[in-house]
Motif scaffolding. Sequence first.
Motif, PDB file in Angstrom:
ATOM      1  N   LEU A 234       0.880  -1.173   0.000  1.00 35.07           N
ATOM      2  CA  LEU A 234       0.000   0.000   0.000  1.00 35.07           C
ATOM      3  C   LEU A 234       0.917   1.222   0.000  1.00 35.07           C
ATOM      4  N   CYS A 282      -5.091  -4.978   4.324  1.00 39.46           N
ATOM      5  CA  CYS A 282      -5.081  -6.372   3.877  1.00 39.46           C
ATOM      6  C   CYS A 282      -4.059  -6.477   2.750  1.00 39.46           C
ATOM      7  N   ILE A 284      -0.959  -9.266   0.753  1.00 39.20           N
ATOM      8  CA  ILE A 284      -0.121 -10.462   0.636  1.00 39.20           C
ATOM      9  C   ILE A 284       1.183  -9.998  -0.008  1.00 39.20           C
ATOM     10  N   GLN A 289       1.172 -13.429  -4.281  1.00 36.88           N
ATOM     11  CA  GLN A 289      -0.209 -13.053  -4.585  1.00 36.88           C
ATOM     12  C   GLN A 289      -0.829 -13.976  -5.634  1.00 36.88           C
ATOM     13  N   VAL A 290      -2.145 -13.998  -5.610  1.00 35.55           N
ATOM     14  CA  VAL A 290      -2.950 -14.802  -6.537  1.00 35.55           C
ATOM     15  C   VAL A 290      -2.571 -16.289  -6.491  1.00 35.55           C
ATOM     16  N   THR A 295      -7.504 -15.523  -0.086  1.00 34.75           N
ATOM     17  CA  THR A 295      -8.797 -16.149   0.192  1.00 34.75           C
ATOM     18  C   THR A 295      -8.763 -16.910   1.511  1.00 34.75           C
ATOM     19  N   ASP A 319      -9.737  -0.610  -1.480  1.00 36.65           N
ATOM     20  CA  ASP A 319      -9.043   0.111  -2.540  1.00 36.65           C
ATOM     21  C   ASP A 319      -9.681  -0.277  -3.878  1.00 36.65           C
ATOM     22  N   ASN A 321      -8.579  -0.898  -6.630  1.00 34.37           N
ATOM     23  CA  ASN A 321      -7.864  -1.995  -7.272  1.00 34.37           C
ATOM     24  C   ASN A 321      -8.232  -3.358  -6.711  1.00 34.37           C
ATOM     25  N   ALA A 322      -8.677  -3.365  -5.484  1.00 32.66           N
ATOM     26  CA  ALA A 322      -8.898  -4.639  -4.799  1.00 32.66           C
ATOM     27  C   ALA A 322     -10.384  -4.979  -4.651  1.00 32.66           C
ATOM     28  N   LYS A 328     -15.037 -11.277  -4.457  1.00 37.01           N
ATOM     29  CA  LYS A 328     -14.875 -12.734  -4.442  1.00 37.01           C
ATOM     30  C   LYS A 328     -14.853 -13.302  -3.030  1.00 37.01           C
ATOM     31  N   GLN A 329     -14.620 -12.456  -2.074  1.00 37.76           N
ATOM     32  CA  GLN A 329     -14.623 -12.909  -0.676  1.00 37.76           C
ATOM     33  C   GLN A 329     -15.998 -12.681  -0.021  1.00 37.76           C
TER      34      GLN A 329
HETATM   35  C1  LIG Z   1      -8.818  -2.599   2.886  1.00 45.62           C
HETATM   36  C2  LIG Z   1      -7.587  -2.758   2.037  1.00 45.62           C
HETATM   37  O1  LIG Z   1      -6.551  -3.021   2.523  1.00 45.62           O
HETATM   38  S1  LIG Z   1      -7.770  -2.539   0.376  1.00 45.62           S
HETATM   39  C3  LIG Z   1      -6.199  -2.963  -0.288  1.00 45.62           C
HETATM   40  C4  LIG Z   1      -6.076  -4.429  -0.586  1.00 45.62           C
HETATM   41  N1  LIG Z   1      -4.672  -4.778  -0.760  1.00 45.62           N
HETATM   42  C5  LIG Z   1      -3.982  -4.548  -1.877  1.00 45.62           C
HETATM   43  O2  LIG Z   1      -4.498  -4.084  -2.886  1.00 45.62           O
HETATM   44  C6  LIG Z   1      -2.515  -4.889  -1.815  1.00 45.62           C
HETATM   45  C7  LIG Z   1      -2.032  -5.616  -3.050  1.00 45.62           C
HETATM   46  N2  LIG Z   1      -2.761  -6.875  -3.274  1.00 45.62           N
HETATM   47  C8  LIG Z   1      -2.639  -7.910  -2.448  1.00 45.62           C
HETATM   48  O3  LIG Z   1      -1.957  -7.882  -1.461  1.00 45.62           O
HETATM   49  C9  LIG Z   1      -3.399  -9.173  -2.830  1.00 45.62           C
HETATM   50  O4  LIG Z   1      -3.466  -9.275  -4.221  1.00 45.62           O
HETATM   51  C10 LIG Z   1      -4.822  -9.219  -2.245  1.00 45.62           C
HETATM   52  C11 LIG Z   1      -4.780  -9.154  -0.728  1.00 45.62           C
HETATM   53  C12 LIG Z   1      -5.702  -8.096  -2.781  1.00 45.62           C
HETATM   54  C13 LIG Z   1      -5.456 -10.571  -2.676  1.00 45.62           C
HETATM   55  O5  LIG Z   1      -4.663 -11.629  -2.176  1.00 45.62           O
HETATM   56  P1  LIG Z   1      -4.306 -12.862  -3.113  1.00 45.62           P
HETATM   57  O6  LIG Z   1      -3.531 -13.848  -2.350  1.00 45.62           O
HETATM   58  O7  LIG Z   1      -3.669 -12.336  -4.338  1.00 45.62           O
HETATM   59  O8  LIG Z   1      -5.774 -13.405  -3.426  1.00 45.62           O
HETATM   60  P2  LIG Z   1      -6.193 -14.877  -3.938  1.00 45.62           P
HETATM   61  O9  LIG Z   1      -5.045 -15.535  -4.612  1.00 45.62           O
HETATM   62  O10 LIG Z   1      -6.808 -15.614  -2.820  1.00 45.62           O
HETATM   63  O11 LIG Z   1      -7.280 -14.505  -5.025  1.00 45.62           O
HETATM   64  C14 LIG Z   1      -8.651 -14.682  -4.823  1.00 45.62           C
HETATM   65  C15 LIG Z   1      -9.380 -14.219  -6.047  1.00 45.62           C
HETATM   66  O12 LIG Z   1      -9.331 -12.793  -6.106  1.00 45.62           O
HETATM   67  C16 LIG Z   1      -8.749 -12.379  -7.321  1.00 45.62           C
HETATM   68  N3  LIG Z   1      -7.952 -11.204  -7.054  1.00 45.62           N
HETATM   69  C17 LIG Z   1      -6.827 -11.114  -6.316  1.00 45.62           C
HETATM   70  N4  LIG Z   1      -6.410  -9.843  -6.266  1.00 45.62           N
HETATM   71  C18 LIG Z   1      -7.286  -9.119  -6.984  1.00 45.62           C
HETATM   72  C19 LIG Z   1      -7.409  -7.751  -7.300  1.00 45.62           C
HETATM   73  N5  LIG Z   1      -6.532  -6.865  -6.865  1.00 45.62           N
HETATM   74  N6  LIG Z   1      -8.442  -7.359  -8.066  1.00 45.62           N
HETATM   75  C20 LIG Z   1      -9.349  -8.254  -8.514  1.00 45.62           C
HETATM   76  N7  LIG Z   1      -9.301  -9.570  -8.238  1.00 45.62           N
HETATM   77  C21 LIG Z   1      -8.278  -9.991  -7.485  1.00 45.62           C
HETATM   78  C22 LIG Z   1      -7.914 -13.547  -7.787  1.00 45.62           C
HETATM   79  O13 LIG Z   1      -7.729 -13.532  -9.175  1.00 45.62           O
HETATM   80  C23 LIG Z   1      -8.746 -14.718  -7.347  1.00 45.62           C
HETATM   81  O14 LIG Z   1      -9.793 -14.926  -8.263  1.00 45.62           O
HETATM   82  P3  LIG Z   1     -10.284 -16.422  -8.643  1.00 45.62           P
HETATM   83  O15 LIG Z   1     -10.704 -17.071  -7.355  1.00 45.62           O
HETATM   84  O16 LIG Z   1     -11.419 -16.201  -9.585  1.00 45.62           O
HETATM   85  O17 LIG Z   1      -9.107 -17.102  -9.263  1.00 45.62           O
END
Ligand SMILES: CC(=O)SCCNC(=O)CCNC(=O)[C@H](O)C(C)(C)COP(=O)(O)OP(=O)(O)OC[C@H]1O[C@@H](n2cnc3c(N)ncnc32)[C@H](O)[C@@H]1OP(=O)(O)O
Length: 488
Positions: A234, A282, A284, A289-290, A295, A319, A321-322, A328-329
Amino acid sequence: MDTHSHLTAPNRSRSSQSPSPSHSASASASATSSIHKRKLAAAAAGDDDHLPPFAPSSLSADTRDGALTSNDDLESISARGADSDSDDAEDSDTVLDDEDEDFDNDSSMRTFTTARLDTTNPAGSSSRNTKIKMENTNVKIENSDSGKDGGHTGTGAVGPAAAGSSGPGIVVKEDSVKIFTENLQASGAYSAREESLKREEEAGKLKFVCYSNDDVDEHMVWLIGLKNIFARQLPNMPKEYIVRLVMDRSHKSVMIIRRNQVVGGITYRPYVSQRFGEIAFCAITADEQVKGYGTRLMNHLKQHARDVDGLTHFLTYADNNAVGYFIKQGFTKEIYLEKDRWQGYIKDYDGGILMECKIDQKLPYTDLSTMIRRQRQAIDEKIRELSNCHIIYPGIDFQKKEAGIPKKIIKVEDIPGLREAGWTPDQWGHSRFRTLNSASDSATNQKYLTAFMRSLLKCLKITRTVILLPMSYSLDSYCMDFVLAVNA
Ligand SMILES: CC(=O)SCCNC(=O)CCNC(=O)[C@H](O)C(C)(C)COP(=O)(O)OP(=O)(O)OC[C@H]1O[C@@H](n2cnc3c(N)ncnc32)[C@H](O)[C@@H]1OP(=O)(O)O
């Protein structure tokens, strides 16, 4: 907890970086300045309404917060320190600028999202662009892990590895697995990832823990590791703000620990009296990631928040982006939670979307894959009761002679499985039109075929398929041509 004072607390806007009153104490040292010019809008009078629900530390929060933001030793032992991922590399710039007590840098927070959308941002979007989807791996269906649920009590280890209790009762017949044959799809991508991570937890390779600032060295190192991941993932969130919330004793952090290093986590604040939690951060670590961690993390969080904190909902400013991830959650943009339960409690963030998630009171969140597998089995069993579609017959032998003439004529009724599937010769289909060769009476053949062609044309017209025939070209002659063509 004085809910009234919550409601009358000064505006705590992420955009304005107004810290929560609960943070003002811990932040008083570190918040004396900020390179991000945060606005110290929280009034000291509001402090009491955010009294931390956890046991106070013997260490001064002020000292700790300040120390943690500038202590290189602690940074160096952070969980990501030796890792290839540079989630803690940013800590060198967490030195606070003492001359600026103004926290009113709206832009730093407003650009939070936009900067991360910027593809040139190395830590944010670009790292996401390089994400590689984990391949779906087929999971072997086993009957042995049934009943292992992530029930747990108290802060600390969470999930199956730590669980002693079984999840909400799902009863399945033991012998049901026996009829679970190979032609049934084992699991989808979601279940495959969940099963795989669950097995790692059970093998002790991975663990999910939930801690707040409790003075235990190991937990503090993990919290710092998590803070570093947040700071990295972030990038436009002021680092001292992240430190303050992660170390604030009214916040808890569910963390993923692999080989004693933090892979990611969620920091949230449980408003126990209001029975909802606010997810503050939140993330990873970039190279994980991904892969399903996000999840699984969310599932652990939900189970912990429900079973330990007694929460029914989560709210978060996601965010932009997220948002996809949160959807999905199970998060929605519609907020169904009554306003008086949350308004005035949570911080507002510009550039984010307020989202809600209702925590189901029965779902075995950390063992959803088992539940899904059993549901598949139950549906499969039911289908087997009603049909024979699971039986696969050997193919029909269509071996031909050299001239291309079939070796043997196969009668329709001799096709294996057809009768078993309920077919009878009088049914609609082939039986209405005996093969031209076998019919003795060509007039009868023509009659049948004409009837068939008429009905066929009718169907085609109904489906708006246009068949262009010359005006003089009657339907009968069209059918006749067809018959001749077939006989030719
Ligand atoms: C309140 C806040 O903190 S908002 C900010 C959220 N954090 C961020 O943006 C930081 C950068 N991103 C990350 O750290 C990570 O990508 C997270 C936390 C958003 C997701 O964690 P991941 O381990 O990548 O998620 P995971 O692998 O479990 O993916 C679950 C599903 O979400 C999808 N997904 C993951 N990240 C994103 C995203 N940024 N946008 C859209 N979809 C996403 C995946 O493709 C997957 O979809 P599927 O089940 O259809 O294959």
